[in-house]
Structure formats: C-alpha cells, structure tokens
Design a protein around this motif. Sequence first.
Motif, PDB file in Angstrom:
ATOM      1  N   ALA A  65      -3.015  -2.055  -9.529  1.00 12.46           N
ATOM      2  CA  ALA A  65      -2.622  -1.060  -8.778  1.00 12.46           C
ATOM      3  C   ALA A  65      -1.455  -1.726  -7.794  1.00 12.46           C
ATOM      4  CB  ALA A  65      -3.539  -0.809  -7.488  1.00 12.46           C
ATOM      5  N   ARG A  66      -1.698  -3.149  -7.493  1.00 13.53           N
ATOM      6  CA  ARG A  66      -0.599  -4.058  -6.923  1.00 13.53           C
ATOM      7  C   ARG A  66       0.965  -3.992  -7.818  1.00 13.53           C
ATOM      8  NH1 ARG A  66      -4.172  -7.853  -5.943  1.00 13.53           N
ATOM      9  NH2 ARG A  66      -3.716  -8.990  -7.912  1.00 13.53           N
ATOM     10  N   ILE A  77      -1.864   3.054   1.491  1.00 16.38           N
ATOM     11  CA  ILE A  77      -1.579   3.165   2.952  1.00 16.38           C
ATOM     12  C   ILE A  77      -2.168   2.023   3.542  1.00 16.38           C
ATOM     13  CG2 ILE A  77      -2.533   4.541   5.318  1.00 16.38           C
ATOM     14  CD1 ILE A  77      -3.541   6.784   2.828  1.00 16.38           C
ATOM     15  N   GLY A  78      -1.031   1.068   3.913  1.00 10.69           N
ATOM     16  CA  GLY A  78      -1.259  -0.029   4.355  1.00 10.69           C
ATOM     17  C   GLY A  78      -1.942  -0.947   3.240  1.00 10.69           C
ATOM     18  N   ASP A  79      -3.068  -1.459   3.567  1.00 12.35           N
ATOM     19  CA  ASP A  79      -3.874  -2.279   2.559  1.00 12.35           C
ATOM     20  C   ASP A  79      -4.555  -1.371   1.593  1.00 12.35           C
ATOM     21  OD1 ASP A  79      -2.551  -4.608   3.132  1.00 12.35           O
ATOM     22  OD2 ASP A  79      -4.128  -5.344   4.872  1.00 12.35           O
ATOM     23  N   LEU A  80      -4.814  -0.272   2.030  1.00  9.41           N
ATOM     24  CA  LEU A  80      -5.751   0.821   1.577  1.00  9.41           C
ATOM     25  C   LEU A  80      -5.159   1.443   0.260  1.00  9.41           C
ATOM     26  CD1 LEU A  80      -8.671   2.551   1.883  1.00  9.41           C
ATOM     27  CD2 LEU A  80      -7.026   4.004   3.128  1.00  9.41           C
ATOM     28  N   TYR A  81      -5.832   1.391  -0.947  1.00  8.15           N
ATOM     29  CA  TYR A  81      -5.473   2.125  -1.803  1.00  8.15           C
ATOM     30  C   TYR A  81      -6.288   3.343  -2.164  1.00  8.15           C
ATOM     31  CZ  TYR A  81      -3.107  -2.075  -3.575  1.00  8.15           C
ATOM     32  OH  TYR A  81      -2.136  -3.052  -3.735  1.00  8.15           O
ATOM     33  N   ARG A  82      -5.661   4.642  -2.444  1.00  6.55           N
ATOM     34  CA  ARG A  82      -6.250   5.926  -2.467  1.00  6.55           C
ATOM     35  C   ARG A  82      -5.633   6.403  -3.994  1.00  6.55           C
ATOM     36  NH1 ARG A  82     -10.717   6.411   0.164  1.00  6.55           N
ATOM     37  NH2 ARG A  82     -10.705   8.971  -0.305  1.00  6.55           N
ATOM     38  N   VAL A  83      -6.477   7.059  -4.599  1.00  5.52           N
ATOM     39  CA  VAL A  83      -6.215   7.634  -5.933  1.00  5.52           C
ATOM     40  C   VAL A  83      -6.406   9.163  -5.909  1.00  5.52           C
ATOM     41  CG1 VAL A  83      -7.086   7.718  -8.393  1.00  5.52           C
ATOM     42  CG2 VAL A  83      -7.182   5.591  -7.233  1.00  5.52           C
TER      43      VAL A  83
END
Length: 101
Positions: A65-66, A77-83
């Motif tokens: 992801a990174r 979203i900031g530090d949050l990853y959504r799929v």
Amino acid sequence: MPGHDRGSISAFVVVLMLAALICLGLVVDGGQKIRADLQDLPPTIDLMTAARALGIGRSKAYQLARDGEFPVRIIRIGDLYRVCTADLMKVLGVEVSESAS
C-alpha cells in the motif's frame, strides 16, 4: 484492537467464503443471495480485510500500500488505508451488479 472490529471481520468472512465458493464452482446463477450480501458491504473496507481475502500478510499489505503496489485500488485518508470493495470483488472474480436505487 484497531482494524479488528466486527464489521471488518464479517466483511472478510463474506468475501472469503464467496471467493472459495466461486473457485469451487459452487456459485453460479443461483448465487443471488450471496451477491445481495456482497452488495450490502460498504463501498470501502479496511486494508487488512482486503489483504486477508487476497492471502497477503499484514507487513506485506502495508508495504504494498505504501509503495502504491497493492493489487486493489487504495484510498488513503491520513494514516488510514481503505480499499475499494468493488475493485476487490473484480480482483477476486466476483461480479456484483450495480443496484439502481
């Protein structure tokens, strides 16, 4: 524990079970109920739910992801990853029709 709420676990179970049924050839046109359940999933799910459905471990999922290499579209979203759930379904070979509501 972050990322381990009941919603993400149940979403993971639905995705994993449907993928297994499709791979076994047990879901054909009679799978309307399962497809309806998938349509009830939220538009996005957490990274670890998607990673588990794809058989990817935690560290590798965050690394991919990174690096922008996760096999499904990621929304950060900031530090949050959504799929994106629809993209995950496509990668898993699950066809979910768009509802007209």
